[in-house]
Scaffold this active site. Structure first.
Site, PDB file in Angstrom:
ATOM      1  N   ARG A 207       0.834  -1.213   0.000  1.00  0.00           N
ATOM      2  CA  ARG A 207       0.000   0.000   0.000  1.00  0.00           C
ATOM      3  C   ARG A 207       0.865   1.258   0.000  1.00  0.00           C
ATOM      4  O   ARG A 207       0.558   2.225  -0.698  1.00  0.00           O
ATOM      5  CB  ARG A 207      -0.938  -0.019   1.205  1.00  0.00           C
ATOM      6  CG  ARG A 207      -2.049  -1.004   0.991  1.00  0.00           C
ATOM      7  CD  ARG A 207      -3.005  -1.171   2.139  1.00  0.00           C
ATOM      8  NE  ARG A 207      -4.060  -2.087   1.692  1.00  0.00           N
ATOM      9  CZ  ARG A 207      -5.064  -2.493   2.435  1.00  0.00           C
ATOM     10  NH1 ARG A 207      -5.190  -2.079   3.675  1.00  0.00           N
ATOM     11  NH2 ARG A 207      -5.975  -3.306   1.931  1.00  0.00           N
TER      12      ARG A 207
ATOM     13  N   TYR B 231      -6.108  -0.950  -7.058  1.00  0.00           N
ATOM     14  CA  TYR B 231      -5.554  -2.188  -6.463  1.00  0.00           C
ATOM     15  C   TYR B 231      -4.947  -1.955  -5.069  1.00  0.00           C
ATOM     16  O   TYR B 231      -4.880  -0.828  -4.619  1.00  0.00           O
ATOM     17  CB  TYR B 231      -4.624  -2.935  -7.407  1.00  0.00           C
ATOM     18  CG  TYR B 231      -3.349  -2.304  -7.929  1.00  0.00           C
ATOM     19  CD1 TYR B 231      -2.764  -1.188  -7.366  1.00  0.00           C
ATOM     20  CD2 TYR B 231      -2.707  -2.891  -9.020  1.00  0.00           C
ATOM     21  CE1 TYR B 231      -1.585  -0.669  -7.868  1.00  0.00           C
ATOM     22  CE2 TYR B 231      -1.518  -2.370  -9.525  1.00  0.00           C
ATOM     23  CZ  TYR B 231      -0.971  -1.260  -8.937  1.00  0.00           C
ATOM     24  OH  TYR B 231       0.191  -0.748  -9.429  1.00  0.00           O
ATOM     25  N   GLU B 232      -4.608  -3.061  -4.418  1.00  0.00           N
ATOM     26  CA  GLU B 232      -4.178  -3.038  -3.007  1.00  0.00           C
ATOM     27  C   GLU B 232      -5.288  -2.516  -2.099  1.00  0.00           C
ATOM     28  O   GLU B 232      -5.018  -1.874  -1.086  1.00  0.00           O
ATOM     29  CB  GLU B 232      -2.920  -2.170  -2.809  1.00  0.00           C
ATOM     30  CG  GLU B 232      -1.653  -2.774  -3.314  1.00  0.00           C
ATOM     31  CD  GLU B 232      -1.448  -4.193  -2.878  1.00  0.00           C
ATOM     32  OE1 GLU B 232      -1.931  -4.545  -1.790  1.00  0.00           O
ATOM     33  OE2 GLU B 232      -0.848  -4.948  -3.634  1.00  0.00           O
ATOM     34  N   GLY B 233      -6.524  -2.794  -2.460  1.00  0.00           N
ATOM     35  CA  GLY B 233      -7.656  -2.266  -1.700  1.00  0.00           C
ATOM     36  C   GLY B 233      -8.021  -0.916  -2.290  1.00  0.00           C
ATOM     37  O   GLY B 233      -7.187   0.001  -2.316  1.00  0.00           O
TER      38      GLY B 233
END
Ligand SMILES: Cc1cc2nc3c(=O)[nH]c(=O)nc-3n(C[C@H](O)[C@H](O)[C@H](O)COP(=O)(O)OP(=O)(O)OC[C@H]3O[C@@H](n4cnc5c(N)ncnc54)[C@H](O)[C@@H]3O)c2cc1C
Length: 589
Positions: free
Chosen positions: A294, A434-436
């Site tokens: 993140r 992406y990555e949440g």
């Protein structure tokens, strides 16, 4: 694709003048002087400018090719990866026990910005490997570390993270991939993962997949997920790649950007895996990888903004249109460069303020990680945990905004492919997803991070900003008016928003969730306000030349006057609660 120049000077300013990397020392690297960092960053710049940046367009136009269940990366990627590996760039901040160079994370972060700005799709292969390295380093057994880490540190084997499945994105409780225990202590992994970055490629000898799956006796939901190491080639007795494992790439996604990075459908058909960490504790182990990822995605966001800003600026200096309102600047020519126009200036100043502020915030975050890891500084650890969703979401939202602003500067030339700007816009867009997704980062901030450990981290952050203001107030009236007064006003907005969230959190959670993204942005603006105040303060006493320092202070003033007041709007939105957001019945949409 236009050329790229790594902003080494600006990085040196943040590393040394602002963060005092040489004066305060990084635990374990007390002798990190300016000459050493300059030498490292100059070498990184050389590789980025001469090898990686020229491949960015190739990566976009050729993309990855799927041939006979294998993936071929674009022309030149393999040689570039060899250069990355041979230059030792895969090992910078890794543990010397496994062949790493043991340098501070701060230094590898600066190098990562350079590589990522030059060619984001390419550098993702290394970014994911570093994340997998971290997860194995933190949770692996001695044997797993000895087997996998030296090869990953050397860049011979790469890594991936496998969470997403067709029915399961944000909600990891829905994972279906199964892991069957075997009599020899290994597991057989069966299931399908989608959208796996760097899932298959031709850059390394082996690929180490970290895969989330369920054991047969697993409890429902996220408490029943375990993490497995599943190599593409099973290591033989000598630790070198042996038999092919039952994991394969079933296809590549067609997507908007980062075409040079393979986004794969991965099929696990009873593939042999070994557990990483404890049973049912896979999510915690995977979070080691995801937290780093993140922060790296936040870095990707402003780094793409930085690349786009360079392109926009060059265009603004050369494109002749119209005359300056205050008198011709290029009287010999048919018109003045568009850089003279106030509206073009506005766009460039916004980009510059966001990029340089973002760089300072990410570098500060990296310094916190060094303190947390190397000196076991618990406050630093709590602060970076609090800041992680802010860095990821705020800097990728603002990074994308920066690329679009940069695309606007050249007008039509920014929209057509030749300028290279439209690729940067497309590449940057994924960072918000992406990555949440960024919405999920906001929920993480409001739902988890603010209240963690009785709110200690957020109180430490507020105390840090208040302390900075108190320490510097009253020494210089210009600094007070230009920096401290706006920062104090923004901090008041943050305080009011946090009080609202605290009340809403216990009585009306929908009110809190409806304002979560605004709170994250308000928080992000205060972070950048603090960074700009610190940079202006450092510039006032820096040995850098006068023009550099004056530009730094002027850009900071722009941020404080023109961008930081956004905190007021975010607070107003938060205080409206859920009513306007939730007003419509579902059928009314
Ligand atoms: C190019 C690319 C590369 C990727 N690389 C990887 C990789 O290497 N490994 C990997 O495992 N995955 C990877 N992914 C998957 C990525 O991480 C997911 O796309 C992302 O986490 C979001 O999941 P989703 O797309 O399924 O969206 P969903 O979870 O279906 O969400 C859809 C929308 O609903 C919102 N939403 C969902 N739940 C909630 C909630 N509770 N409250 C509020 N809003 C909510 C989301 O914010 C989003 O806007 C990649 C994806 C892409 C496109």
């Amino acid at each position: 694709m236009p050329s790229y120049t790594a902003p080494v000077r600006d990085m040196m300013f943040v590393l040394h003048d602002v963060l005092g990397a040489d004066r305060h020392g990084i635990p374990g690297n007390e002798e990190l002087d300016r000459d050493t960092t300059a030498a490292i960053l100059t070498e990184a710049a050389k590789l980025a400018e001469t090898v990686l940046a020229p491949l960015n367009r190739t990566g976009d136009t050729q993309g990855c090719r799927f041939e006979n269940a294998t993936v071929r990366t674009p022309e030149g990627f393999r040689a570039a990866f060899d250069a990355l590996r041979e230059g030792g760039w895969t090992a910078l901040d890794c543990d010397p026990a496994y062949g790493g160079q043991g340098l501070p994370h701060l230094i590898s972060t600066a190098a990562s910005e350079i590589f990522s700005a030059a060619n984001m799709a390419f550098y993702m292969y290394q970014g994911l490997t570093h994340g997998a390295y971290n997860a194995i380093h933190a949770h692996g057994s001695a044997a797993q570390k000895a087997l996998y880490l030296p090869k990953m540190v050397a860049g011979r084997w790469s890594g991936t993270m496998n969470l997403t499945e067709p029915q399961c994105g944000t909600d990891l409780g829905l994972i279906r991939t199964r892991a069957e225990p075997q009599p020899d202590g290994s597991y057989r992994i069966t299931g399908q993962k989608i959208w796996i970055s760097a899932g298959e490629h031709d850059l390394t000898e082996n690929i180490v997949h970290l895969v989330l799956a369920r054991l047969p006796d697993a409890p429902e939901g996220v408490r029943g997920i375990s993490l497995f190491i599943v190599p593409k080639y099973l290591p033989g007795p000598d630790g070198e790649p042996g038999a092919r494992n039952a994991v394969s790439c079933a296809g590549l996604e067609n997507k908007m950007g980062i075409h040079g990075n393979a986004t794969c459908v991965m099929q696990y058909d009873g593939a042999v895996g070994e557990m990483l960490g404890a049973p049912h504790a896979g999510l915690r182990a995977m979070f080691t990888m995801m937290n780093e990822a993140r922060l790296s995605v936040g870095l990707q966001g402003y780094a793409q903004g930085a690349r786009a800003y360079q392109m926009a600026l060059e265009f603004a200096r050369n494109r002749l249109q119209g005359r300056a309102l205050t008198g011709a600047r290029n009287p010999e020519g048919p018109a003045d460069p568009i850089l003279v126009h106030a509206d073009v200036r506005r766009m460039l100043m916004e980009q510059k303020a966001l990029v340089e502020g973002g760089r300072a915030l990410v570098f500060w975050g990296a310094a916190l990680i060094d303190r947390a890891r190397r000196a076991e500084d618990r406050e630093a650890e709590a602060l970076i945990s609090l800041l992680t969703p802010v860095i990821k979401a705020f800097l990728t939202d603002k990074g994308f905004e920066t690329t679009v602003l940069a695309q606007q500067v050249p007008g039509g030339a920014g929209y057509v492919r030749d300028s290279g700007l439209e690729q940067i816009v497309r590449d940057a867009r994924i960072t918000m997803i992406y990555e949440g997704t960024n919405g999920i980062q906001a929920l993480d901030l409001v739902g988890r991070k603010l209240g963690a450990d009785g709110g200690k981290a957020v109180m430490a952050f507020l105390a840090l900003v208040t302390g900075f203001i108190a320490e510097h107030q009253g020494q210089d009236s210009d600094f007070d008016a230009g920096f401290l007064t706006p920062l104090a006003a923004a901090l008041e907005d943050l305080g009011a928003a946090l009080r609202y969230m605290q009340t809403a959190g216990s009585t009306a959670p929908l009110d809190a969730l409806s304002g979560a993204s605004d709170l994250l942005h308000l928080f992000g603006h205060v972070c950048l306000g603090l960074m700009w105040a610190r940079m202006a303060q450092a510039a006032a006493v820096s040995a850098e030349d006068a023009a550099f320092c004056a530009a730094k202070i002027a850009t900071g003033r722009f941020y404080m006057a023109r961008l930081l007041p956004a905190t007021r709007l975010h607070l107003a939105r938060i205080e409206t609660g859920a009513a306007p957001v939730m007003a419509l019945d579902e059928e009314a949409f």
